[in-house]
Design a protein around this motif. Structure first.
Motif, short mmCIF file in Angstrom:
data_model
loop_
_atom_site.label_atom_id
_atom_site.label_comp_id
_atom_site.label_asym_id
_atom_site.label_seq_id
_atom_site.Cartn_x
_atom_site.Cartn_y
_atom_site.Cartn_z
N THR A 296 0.80 -1.26 -0.25
CA THR A 296 -0.03 0.01 -0.01
C THR A 296 0.77 1.32 -0.01
O THR A 296 0.59 2.17 -0.69
N THR A 297 1.88 1.06 0.81
CA THR A 297 2.90 2.41 0.89
C THR A 297 3.56 2.57 -0.36
O THR A 297 3.66 3.69 -1.03
N LEU A 298 3.90 1.60 -1.24
CA LEU A 298 4.42 1.76 -2.35
C LEU A 298 3.81 2.26 -3.36
O LEU A 298 3.96 2.74 -4.33
N ARG A 299 2.29 1.72 -3.47
CA ARG A 299 1.56 2.26 -4.23
C ARG A 299 0.96 3.74 -4.19
O ARG A 299 0.98 4.46 -5.19
N LEU A 300 0.81 4.10 -2.94
CA LEU A 300 0.85 5.52 -2.48
C LEU A 300 1.89 6.28 -2.92
O LEU A 300 1.86 7.41 -3.63
N PHE A 301 3.37 5.74 -2.87
CA PHE A 301 4.31 6.66 -3.39
C PHE A 301 4.17 6.85 -4.77
O PHE A 301 4.75 7.85 -5.19
N ILE A 302 3.92 5.58 -5.54
CA ILE A 302 3.90 5.93 -7.09
C ILE A 302 2.81 6.77 -7.41
O ILE A 302 3.31 7.67 -8.36
N ALA A 303 1.78 6.99 -6.67
CA ALA A 303 0.80 7.68 -6.98
C ALA A 303 0.94 9.20 -6.91
O ALA A 303 0.70 10.14 -7.75
N ILE A 304 1.70 9.61 -5.86
CA ILE A 304 2.30 10.96 -5.67
C ILE A 304 3.17 11.32 -6.89
O ILE A 304 3.03 12.21 -7.32
N LEU B 239 5.44 -4.01 -7.92
CA LEU B 239 3.95 -4.19 -8.06
C LEU B 239 3.54 -4.96 -9.41
O LEU B 239 2.84 -5.62 -9.34
N LEU B 240 4.69 -4.68 -10.33
CA LEU B 240 4.25 -5.48 -11.54
C LEU B 240 4.63 -6.93 -11.15
O LEU B 240 3.77 -7.93 -11.58
N ASN B 241 5.40 -7.27 -10.31
CA ASN B 241 5.59 -8.65 -9.91
C ASN B 241 4.63 -9.15 -9.31
O ASN B 241 4.21 -10.27 -9.49
#
Length: 332
Positions: free
Chosen positions: A40-48, A108-110
């Motif tokens: 979730t944190t990685l997804r939020l980081f990418i979104a920013i 996330l791709l993996n």
């Protein structure tokens, strides 16, 4: 980036904190980081990074801005580096942030690949191969090479994507695919490479064109005529453009097209002459009143290569595919 300012806690680290952030993490700390980073944190980081703004990222992910801000602050504290530079008009990635963005996307791709693979196993599929290949290999050779593999491995699924040769190399490096096929002309950097196939470029003309009666021609002699060119990032176009520059001329390009079939159709329509591989001409030109003239330049003889990051580390299914495409018993 964004118009409004995104403020995270402890926005201005002290000099001591900056000094501490430059120290490498110990082995125990690295293990702890691996356990604490969540998707979730990685997804939020990418979104920013993609939105350029914390508020828009929080809206996109349907999470309160304060919660997003807290996660980013905790992530920076855990990694002991600053991921963003805070400016009055928004946020910009630091070099450490750029590096994390790459790793986050691959991670996330993996995870998505895991979900796809497991779903396919649930449906009875017994393996999945991801391959990137240039246009030449897809049109000329893979239609002959793949059926034999799938006759022997009926429950395997292939995800095949067409990309320019340079993008094939980049995609295999980044883990988008396990196997790639590209022109030997491009740099394959740290990838393992294996010989695959060879072809030869020919000039395609209408049967009423002034060159139609020639048995062979140099590329320099074609530059007096209009050309139909492949897309600008294709290895064939880049090679022909470079050759024209070396001669001190330019290609009289009438139009860029996305594929060999489009080259043939445009040549048939009188838009110019085209440069494509001989095998592609044999496959695509039937009934089009076109002829192919052999190109005498040495660079017209091309090699295609297979590439992989670590052949020994491939999945069992991908190793089978690589071995099949490298097989000396494969018809040439």
């Amino acid at each position: 980036m964004g118009a409004e300012r995104d403020i995270l806690p402890d926005e201005k680290p002290t000099m001591q904190e900056k000094s501490q952030s430059s120290r490498p993490a110990s082995g125990a700390a690295k293990i702890n980081i691996a356990r604490r980073i969540d998707l979730t944190t990685l997804r939020l980081f990418i979104a920013i990074c993609e939105e350029g703004n914390l508020t828009r990222a929080s809206q996109r992910e349907a999470i309160a801005p304060s919660a997003v801000s807290k996660r980013m602050h905790d992530l920076e504290e855990m990694l002991e580096v600053a991921l963003f530079e805070r400016h009055p008009n928004g946020m910009a990635l630091t070099p450490a942030g750029e590096s994390l963005l790459h790793h986050a996307r691959v991670t996330l791709l993996n995870v998505e690949k895991i979900a796809v693979d497991m779903a396919e196993h649930a449906r009875g599929v017994r393996g999945h191969v991801r391959m990137l290949a240039n246009l030449s290999s897809i049109v000329e050779f893979l239609p002959d090479d793949l059926p034999g593999f799938f006759r022997a491995h009926e429950l395997v699924r292939l995800d095949l994507q067409e990309r320019p040769s340079a993008d094939v190399v980049r995609g295999v490096e980044e883990g988008v695919a396990e196997i790639g096929i590209c022109s030997a002309d491009v740099s394959t950097r740290g990838l393992e490479r294996f010989a695959y196939r060879r072809d030869r470029l020919v000039i395609v003309v209408r049967t009423d064109h002034p060159l139609a009666g020639a048995t062979d021609v140099s590329f320099a002699d074609t530059l007096d005529y209009d050309h139909v060119g492949l897309f600008a990032t294709s290895s064939i176009y880049l090679r022909s453009h470079y050759t024209a520059q070396q001669i001190g001329k330019s290609i009289r390009l009438r139009v860029h097209v996305p594929g060999f079939d489009a080259v043939c159709r445009m040549v048939q329509a009188g838009m110019g002459i085209g440069l494509i591989p001989d095998r592609a001409f044999e496959v695509l030109s039937h009934g089009m009143n076109l002829t192919a003239i052999e190109l005498t330049d040495d660079w017209a003889d091309r090699e295609l290569v297979l590439v992989a990051r670590d052949p020994a580390g491939l999945s069992a299914t991908s190793q089978l595919m690589l071995e099949h495409l490298r097989s000396p018993g494969r018809p040439h």
